[in-house]
Design a protein around this motif. Structure first.
Motif, PDB file in Angstrom:
ATOM      1  N   LYS A  27       0.839  -1.192   0.000  1.00  0.00           N
ATOM      2  CA  LYS A  27       0.000   0.000   0.000  1.00  0.00           C
ATOM      3  C   LYS A  27       0.870   1.235   0.000  1.00  0.00           C
ATOM      4  O   LYS A  27       1.706   1.436   0.886  1.00  0.00           O
ATOM      5  CB  LYS A  27      -0.918   0.033   1.230  1.00  0.00           C
TER       6      LYS A  27
ATOM      7  N   TYR B 158       0.571   5.400  -0.233  1.00  0.00           N
ATOM      8  CA  TYR B 158      -0.293   6.570  -0.192  1.00  0.00           C
ATOM      9  C   TYR B 158       0.336   7.678  -1.037  1.00  0.00           C
ATOM     10  O   TYR B 158       1.533   7.960  -0.909  1.00  0.00           O
ATOM     11  CB  TYR B 158      -0.482   7.053   1.240  1.00  0.00           C
TER      12      TYR B 158
ATOM     13  N   ALA C  37       3.267   2.484   3.144  1.00  0.00           N
ATOM     14  CA  ALA C  37       2.898   1.976   4.458  1.00  0.00           C
ATOM     15  C   ALA C  37       3.161   0.489   4.587  1.00  0.00           C
ATOM     16  O   ALA C  37       3.537   0.008   5.657  1.00  0.00           O
ATOM     17  CB  ALA C  37       1.420   2.278   4.736  1.00  0.00           C
TER      18      ALA C  37
ATOM     19  N   GLY D 158       2.592   0.439   9.924  1.00  0.00           N
ATOM     20  CA  GLY D 158       1.808  -0.056   8.790  1.00  0.00           C
ATOM     21  C   GLY D 158       0.829  -1.150   9.156  1.00  0.00           C
ATOM     22  O   GLY D 158       0.189  -1.721   8.266  1.00  0.00           O
TER      23      GLY D 158
ATOM     24  N   SER E 211      -2.805  -0.215   8.186  1.00  0.00           N
ATOM     25  CA  SER E 211      -2.976  -0.252   6.720  1.00  0.00           C
ATOM     26  C   SER E 211      -3.145  -1.684   6.240  1.00  0.00           C
ATOM     27  O   SER E 211      -3.977  -1.971   5.362  1.00  0.00           O
ATOM     28  CB  SER E 211      -1.780   0.404   6.028  1.00  0.00           C
TER      29      SER E 211
ATOM     30  N   SER F 214      -6.578  -2.865   7.294  1.00  0.00           N
ATOM     31  CA  SER F 214      -7.593  -2.192   6.479  1.00  0.00           C
ATOM     32  C   SER F 214      -7.701  -2.812   5.099  1.00  0.00           C
ATOM     33  O   SER F 214      -8.800  -2.930   4.542  1.00  0.00           O
ATOM     34  CB  SER F 214      -7.253  -0.696   6.369  1.00  0.00           C
TER      35      SER F 214
END
Length: 879
Positions: A566, A568, A579, A602, A605, A608
């Motif tokens: 991931k 950002y 992350a 992280g 993240s 999620s």
């Protein structure tokens, strides 16, 4: 997995309980128009009683006099104007200078030849004279300061006057030309009358207007417009214009039928004696369009705020993570708002009618129902679409009410003039009507126009046949709102997750992404240009295991993450942030995996991505054999989540929460009741009636235990516990650990925590996560052996004996390292291979004989020591 119908039933039952607990708020919302219109009705009666608006007059006895028409004053008579396209056949405006403008009569009908023939007999060219006043048509201006009388003829002779007996005595009347003007239909007449009286910059009055409809020589049907607005405070009965106006057209028809010599003489008009009365007043017109627009739009910010609130509190996300699909959620939410808004509008119309407002009483209720129904659906779909823009309920509320009052002001002071201005391009008017509040304003304007005209003429307002007329604006408003409603609804459905706007090429991609073949036990994981060098043997083995499991059909591992990453994007001047960097992990059934790491490592993240809150930048994962990228809705139905925050409804009880989430997991009847009781018992919420208390009365620890029970109900195959023991007392924490140990027998659990004691007690394996990557993997004992092959030796003495203590430790082990020192207390890490415990005890005994030892301690390495060491070394090497 619960199907669409079961999910819909579960959500409906939960919502019914929730809204029953908020019944007073819902009733206050729905009854808002009732309070307003009760106030309006009371005000209307009060003003009528006080005769604030009414015109008062007495008629104690019948009076006689020559019947008179109500003729517009010379400076107000209709002339040619650019604002009324049909007025080209009227005289030029210059006639007002010398007062020679004729009195205009508008005519229409289905048979133009017949209509013009009959209307041509209204005024005489020759018979009206001094000796034959019976053939004359007399009138008086409505400007009472002049008291000027006229007789109307089709052509006037110069200085031709006739004396006439009036109520004030004998007066001299001047000749005034009466001019006929044909119009295509009654709508053109209606618009011209209204525009000339109200909408243009100056008054452009018409004497009268006639619609002959389907009249012919065998059938006479006429529709009359006449003016009843004199400025005089006294209106004698012989000056009521309707009798004279009708007599004109009756005589004209008789002459067409029987010859020019036939005439029905109309000598005078009288009234029955009666007491004082009040003139009827259209109170709806005084309230105005702005008021009605404001009342209808009041519910829009309420809907928008409610949608954003659920988004802000993550309640919708919580339901989605436990298996509730997008379709049931948005369907039930939409229908609820539609029901509330419909009841609101029913109260609006019913109590507006009871208040006697003509916009309701004179217009067709079916047209009003269709108009309001389409508009409330448009507002709801617009609120759904706008809810995707906001993340704060306060911001949404402020925006909604600013929008309502802004539309109120724009409609009342700007858009109203554009509607009345016939020179304004209709195309741009349609563009403005795309804004829902202005389309509402335009539709209400049409209803007002029809009700006002009907009120003045004592006729009906808007009917369905009115929409067929090309000049009707309501038809365009209904079409625009209907199309816009469907477009907003589709856009909301796509934006809120109902459909996936993917690249056209995506349909050719395989739904099962296969990893590339590995090259050697020492791997290099490269994702998006970032190379992560992996040196730890356990991490290498985990990557190899993931590669093997993905190429092996029918794997039994519930959780497999393959090179999940991931990133950002850069924002607000900050560079992009990675992350999670190519994380590979496999968690077996019956295993609890502990994800440890400092803040910002992280972990959130990763969780999620695994729960579907955010999409991975690259890589993929499989949960129960289902692809994380393409089958997330199916994954949700077999997943349990306990987030860091307690996402609960304060007005529902603990049992009601579990009943709802149990139904989402397809539990029914006795199985549901048993599962709910077991879940409550496992987290100690079944005792003392806690299960049936509202969650708003729970303590923080009780809410946390309920969140854990929700994550475990329905026997999910995968469970994510994000710091589950936060805020729990030791007894509750021990009960939680027992519940998790019992539940993990047939589940795969990923747990994040900052409690090393909790991780050591619950986790079969632990991964320490720093800067987006694993730094080590293994069981708690393996990690302590691998990273903690030292004893921690601590001794406290007087400050002057510090050097003796340091020499003592160096003699025990030359490789010992001092890790802590303050005011005589020193801590050392002593390699286990260099020393035995018996040597340590002998050295301490020797030290006590030589100098004062206040306290001493020797301990094995803890998991906390391992965590601190790994995290510190990893951050140091990264910097």
């Amino acid at each position: 997995m619960a199907g669409f119908w079961n999910q819909t039933v579960a959500l409906t039952r939960k919502n019914l309980i929730y809204h029953r607990r908020h019944l007073r708020s819902n009733l206050r919302l729905i009854l808002f128009p009732v309070i307003l219109f009760l106030s309006v009705g009371w005000l209307r009666r009060y003003l009528a009683k006080k005769n604030v608006f009414g015109e008062h007059y007495n008629a104690k006895m019948a009076t006689e006099g020559t019947p008179l028409l109500l003729i517009p004053a010379a400076e107000f008579r209709a002339v040619k104007t650019n604002q009324i396209p049909q007025s080209n056949d009227l005289p030029d405006k210059s006639c007002r200078i010398n007062g020679s403008c004729p009195a205009i009569i508008l005519i229409t009908g289905n048979n133009r030849e017949f209509g013009e023939s009959v209307a041509g007999n209204m005024f005489s060219n020759s018979s009206c004279g001094l000796n034959n006043t019976a053939d004359c048509v007399f009138g008086k201006t409505d400007k009472t300061s002049e008291k000027k009388y006229y007789h109307l003829q089709s052509q006037c002779k110069a200085n031709f006057t006739i004396p006439v007996r009036t109520q004030d005595g004998t007066e001299v009347t001047e000749c005034l030309q009466g001019l006929l003007a044909w119009r295509k239909n009654y709508m053109e007449i209606n618009d011209e009358l209204y525009d000339g009286q109200y909408k243009n910059g100056e008054i452009n009055e018409i004497l009268a207007a006639y619609d002959f409809r389907d009249s012919d020589m065998k059938h006479f049907d006429v529709h009359l417009w006449y003016n009843t607005t004199p400025t005089s405070s006294e209106k004698p009965p012989n000056e009521v214009p309707v009798g004279s106006t009708l007599n004109m057209v009756w005589n004209a028809y008789l002459q067409s039928l029987l010859g020019p010599s036939v005439r029905m003489i109309f000598e005078f008009i009288g009234e029955m004696p009666r007491a004082s009365t009040n003139v009827t007043y259209d109170f709806a017109s005084s309230i105005g369009l702005v008021f009605f627009t404001w009342v209808i739009l009041q519910l829009f910010p309420v809907i928008l705020t409610s949608l954003v609130y659920e988004k802000q509190q993550k309640l919708a996300t919580m339901m989605k993570m436990h298996g509730l699909g997008n379709a049931p959620y948005w369907l039930i939410t939409y229908l609820y708002f539609l029901l509330i808004f419909s009841l609101y509008m029913v109260c609006f119309v019913v109590f507006g009618t009871l208040a006697g407002l003509t916009i309701f009483t004179l217009n067709s209720y079916s047209i009003q129902s269709v108009f309001y129904f389409i508009h409330i659906n448009l507002l709801i779909s617009a609120a759904f679409l706008l809810s995707t823009v906001f993340s704060s309920a306060k911001s949404a509320s402020v925006f909604g009410f600013v929008l309502v009052f802004g539309s109120w002001l724009v409609g009342g002071f700007f858009f109203k003039r554009l509607i009345a201005d016939v020179s304004f391009p209709r195309v741009w008017l349609i563009v403005l009507e795309l804004f829902p509040a202005l389309s509402l304003y335009c539709g209400l304007d049409e209803l007002f126009n029809f009700s006002e005209a009907a009120f003045e003429m004592g006729a009906y307002g808007m009917r369905w046949q009115s929409l067929r007329d090309e000049n009707s604006g309501m038809r365009g408003v209904l079409i625009i709102m209907s199309i816009e409603w469907l477009v907003f609804l589709f856009m909301s459905y796509c934006t809120l997750g109902g459909c996936f706007c993917r690249s056209p090429l995506s349909i050719f991609r395989s739904s099962q992404e296969r990893p590339p073949s590995f090259q050697s036990p020492r791997l290099q994981v490269q994702e998006s240009g970032v190379l992560v060098q992996v040196d730890n043997q356990d991490i290498n083995q985990e990557i190899l295991k993931v590669e093997h499991l993905l190429n092996e059909p029918g794997t039994s591992y519930p959780i497999i993450s393959h090179k999940l990453q991931k990133t950002y994007p850069a924002r607000d001047g900050n560079p992009e942030k990675q992350a999670v960097k190519g994380l590979s992990l496999a968690v077996a059934r019956g295993e609890c995996f502990g994800l440890l790491g400092p803040n910002g490592a992280g972990k959130t993240s990763f969780i999620s991505m695994m729960t579907g809150l955010i999409k991975p930048s690259s890589g993929t994962a499989y949960v129960g054999g289902l692809n994380l990228k393409t089958q997330m809705s199916e994954i949700h139905s077999s997943m349990g989540v306990c987030p860091q925050e307690n996402l609960l409804w304060d007005t529902l009880t603990g049992r009601e929460h579990l009943n709802f989430y149990g139904r989402l997991k397809n539990l029914k009847g006795a199985n549901l009741s048993r599962a709910v009781d077991d879940a409550l018992r496992n987290v100690n919420l079944l005792q003392g009636g806690d299960a049936d208390k509202r969650v708003g009365c729970y303590s923080g620890g009780m809410k946390r235990r309920l969140s854990i029970a929700i994550s475990l109900i329905g026997d999910p195959k995968v469970v994510y516990l994000d710091e589950p023991s936060t805020g729990l007392d030791p007894a509750s924490r021990k009960m939680l650990w027992d519940a998790v140990n019992k539940a993990k027998e047939d589940k795969a659990i990923i747990l994040t925590t900052h409690s090393m004691e909790e991780a050591e007690h619950l986790c079969d394996r632990i991964g320490i996560f720093v800067d987006g990557t694993f730094q080590c993997l293994g069981s708690p004992d393996e990690l302590k052996d691998r990273y903690g092959g030292t004893y921690v030796f601590t001794m406290a003495t007087a400050p002057e004996n510090e050097k003796e203590v340091e020499d003592l430790v160096k003699r025990l082990s030359p490789n010992a390292q001092k890790t802590y020192y303050i005011s005589g207390t020193q801590k050392f890490e002593v390699p286990k291979r260099d020393v035995s415990l018996s040597d340590v005890f002998l050295a301490v005994k020797f030290a006590k004989e030589r100098f004062g030892v206040e306290a001493w301690d020797i301990a094995d390495t803890t998991l906390e020591d391992v965590f601190v060491k790994v995290a510190t070394e990893s951050e140091a090497s990264a910097s």
